[in-house]
Write a protein that holds these residues in place. Structure first.
Motif, PDB file in Angstrom:
ATOM      1  N   LYS A  12      -9.141 -38.812 -26.003  1.00  0.00           N
ATOM      2  CA  LYS A  12      -9.947 -38.405 -27.141  1.00  0.00           C
ATOM      3  C   LYS A  12     -11.286 -39.121 -27.010  1.00  0.00           C
ATOM      4  O   LYS A  12     -11.327 -40.315 -26.737  1.00  0.00           O
ATOM      5  N   VAL A  13     -12.370 -38.383 -27.181  1.00  0.00           N
ATOM      6  CA  VAL A  13     -13.704 -38.948 -26.992  1.00  0.00           C
ATOM      7  C   VAL A  13     -14.422 -39.010 -28.341  1.00  0.00           C
ATOM      8  O   VAL A  13     -14.501 -38.002 -29.053  1.00  0.00           O
ATOM      9  N   TYR A  14     -14.932 -40.186 -28.679  1.00  0.00           N
ATOM     10  CA  TYR A  14     -15.694 -40.364 -29.913  1.00  0.00           C
ATOM     11  C   TYR A  14     -17.131 -40.724 -29.549  1.00  0.00           C
ATOM     12  O   TYR A  14     -17.377 -41.639 -28.765  1.00  0.00           O
ATOM     13  N   LEU A  15     -18.068 -39.989 -30.111  1.00  0.00           N
ATOM     14  CA  LEU A  15     -19.493 -40.266 -29.906  1.00  0.00           C
ATOM     15  C   LEU A  15     -20.053 -40.922 -31.156  1.00  0.00           C
ATOM     16  O   LEU A  15     -20.004 -40.349 -32.247  1.00  0.00           O
ATOM     17  N   ILE A  16     -20.565 -42.134 -31.007  1.00  0.00           N
ATOM     18  CA  ILE A  16     -21.199 -42.842 -32.113  1.00  0.00           C
ATOM     19  C   ILE A  16     -22.701 -42.779 -31.879  1.00  0.00           C
ATOM     20  O   ILE A  16     -23.238 -43.439 -30.986  1.00  0.00           O
ATOM     21  N   ASP A  17     -23.384 -41.954 -32.661  1.00  0.00           N
ATOM     22  CA  ASP A  17     -24.817 -41.706 -32.477  1.00  0.00           C
ATOM     23  C   ASP A  17     -25.626 -42.748 -33.234  1.00  0.00           C
ATOM     24  O   ASP A  17     -25.293 -43.133 -34.353  1.00  0.00           O
ATOM     25  N   PHE A  43     -14.948 -44.257 -26.068  1.00  0.00           N
ATOM     26  CA  PHE A  43     -16.076 -44.294 -26.990  1.00  0.00           C
ATOM     27  C   PHE A  43     -17.379 -44.145 -26.210  1.00  0.00           C
ATOM     28  O   PHE A  43     -17.566 -44.780 -25.167  1.00  0.00           O
ATOM     29  N   LEU A  44     -18.278 -43.296 -26.721  1.00  0.00           N
ATOM     30  CA  LEU A  44     -19.633 -43.185 -26.188  1.00  0.00           C
ATOM     31  C   LEU A  44     -20.575 -43.700 -27.264  1.00  0.00           C
ATOM     32  O   LEU A  44     -20.648 -43.151 -28.367  1.00  0.00           O
ATOM     33  N   LEU A  45     -21.307 -44.759 -26.971  1.00  0.00           N
ATOM     34  CA  LEU A  45     -22.250 -45.346 -27.921  1.00  0.00           C
ATOM     35  C   LEU A  45     -23.653 -44.915 -27.524  1.00  0.00           C
ATOM     36  O   LEU A  45     -24.116 -45.238 -26.431  1.00  0.00           O
ATOM     37  N   ALA A  46     -24.317 -44.179 -28.399  1.00  0.00           N
ATOM     38  CA  ALA A  46     -25.648 -43.642 -28.092  1.00  0.00           C
ATOM     39  C   ALA A  46     -26.694 -44.330 -28.956  1.00  0.00           C
ATOM     40  O   ALA A  46     -26.540 -44.444 -30.176  1.00  0.00           O
ATOM     41  N   THR A  47     -27.763 -44.788 -28.319  1.00  0.00           N
ATOM     42  CA  THR A  47     -28.847 -45.431 -29.072  1.00  0.00           C
ATOM     43  C   THR A  47     -30.131 -45.396 -28.269  1.00  0.00           C
ATOM     44  O   THR A  47     -30.114 -45.387 -27.040  1.00  0.00           O
ATOM     45  N   THR A  48     -31.248 -45.361 -28.974  1.00  0.00           N
ATOM     46  CA  THR A  48     -32.558 -45.478 -28.326  1.00  0.00           C
ATOM     47  C   THR A  48     -33.075 -46.912 -28.400  1.00  0.00           C
ATOM     48  O   THR A  48     -34.150 -47.204 -27.885  1.00  0.00           O
ATOM     49  N   ASP A  49     -32.330 -47.795 -29.069  1.00  0.00           N
ATOM     50  CA  ASP A  49     -32.740 -49.195 -29.221  1.00  0.00           C
ATOM     51  C   ASP A  49     -31.598 -50.122 -28.819  1.00  0.00           C
ATOM     52  O   ASP A  49     -30.988 -50.792 -29.672  1.00  0.00           O
ATOM     53  N   PRO A  50     -31.253 -50.185 -27.536  1.00  0.00           N
ATOM     54  CA  PRO A  50     -30.122 -51.030 -27.127  1.00  0.00           C
ATOM     55  C   PRO A  50     -30.345 -52.512 -27.415  1.00  0.00           C
ATOM     56  O   PRO A  50     -29.379 -53.269 -27.540  1.00  0.00           O
ATOM     57  N   GLN A  51     -31.609 -52.921 -27.550  1.00  0.00           N
ATOM     58  CA  GLN A  51     -31.871 -54.326 -27.817  1.00  0.00           C
ATOM     59  C   GLN A  51     -31.402 -54.755 -29.205  1.00  0.00           C
ATOM     60  O   GLN A  51     -31.296 -55.947 -29.492  1.00  0.00           O
TER      61      GLN A  51
END
Length: 245
Positions: A12-17, A43-51
């Motif tokens: 099962k894949v969960y995307l956390i935007d 889990f896929l963790l998506a972000t434009t601000d990894p810092q």
């Protein structure tokens, strides 16, 4: 924003935007799951601000940095799509969409759909410019030409013609800044002969002095910053151009 993507396989894949917007308590709860992940969940963790993510979370993740597409790459892909779908499209319209997408293919596809509907089943440069509210870059080039020959009357006449279209003067100054930056590149390091934008600016690069181009850029930048606080945008824009003159 957590989305569950059902799959037919064993996971099962969960995307956390936009995961950087989680609270500290949420991060602590997520960290526990990442430390001891269930064997059937990804889990896929998506972000434009990894810092902005805690180091404890980052250290337990594989990081993949996605690059922005260039406007040329987006335009080429849009051209392929239009050809495959038998949608008439001119290069000017596709180029305008590619520039407006700002590196995002998803945004480009959305704009392409809008452009097809707006243009009655075809993509034309004039229709796309109207849809996007973008200005004719010819105005910017003509204003820079007037500056190069120190023609104050011609400069103000061009501003008058531009004002008839009720433009976004912030966008006009952005176009001016981009043109001046490209002129500076041509003057100092040259450019690719196959770049249409640079080819159009080549005559101006010869007419303007290198120091003038640098000074005009600084004046335009200061004018852009001051534009939001001025009651009359046209007055602020015109004053910026007069400073250059």
């Amino acid at each position: 924003n957590v989305q569950y993507a059902p799959t037919r396989g064993r996971f099962k894949v969960y995307l956390i935007d936009e995961v950087h917007m989680l609270s500290n308590h949420s991060f602590n709860a997520l960290l526990k799951t990442l430390e001891e992940p269930p064997p059937h969940v990804k889990f896929l963790l998506a972000t434009t601000d990894p810092q902005k993510l805690p180091v404890t979370v980052l250290s337990r993740c594989l990081q993949f940095n996605l690059k922005r597409f260039t406007a040329a790459q987006i335009q080429a892909q849009l051209s392929k799509i239009c050809a495959a779908e038998n949608v008439p499209a001119d290069a000017g319209g596709l180029k305008a969409i590619a520039r407006a997408a700002d590196g995002s293919m998803r945004d480009a596809l959305s704009l392409l759909d809008q452009g097809i509907a707006f243009g009655g089943g075809k993509i034309e440069g004039s229709a796309i410019a109207a849809m996007l509210g973008s200005i004719d870059r010819g105005h910017v080039l003509r204003m820079l030409e007037a500056l190069a020959r120190q023609d104050g009357a011609g400069l103000l006449a061009e501003v008058e013609q531009l004002d008839e279209r009720a433009p976004d003067y912030g966008a006009v100054l952005d176009e001016t800044l981009e043109a001046l930056q490209r002129i500076a590149v041509l003057q100092l390091v040259g450019g690719r002969s196959d770049d249409e934008d640079l080819a159009a600016l080549a005559p101006l690069a010869e007419k303007l002095g290198a120091e003038d181009a640098q000074l005009y850029y600084q004046i335009a930048l200061n004018g852009r910053r001051a534009l939001p606080i001025c009651r009359d945008p046209r007055m602020a824009f015109e004053m910026t151009m007069l400073r250059m003159l």
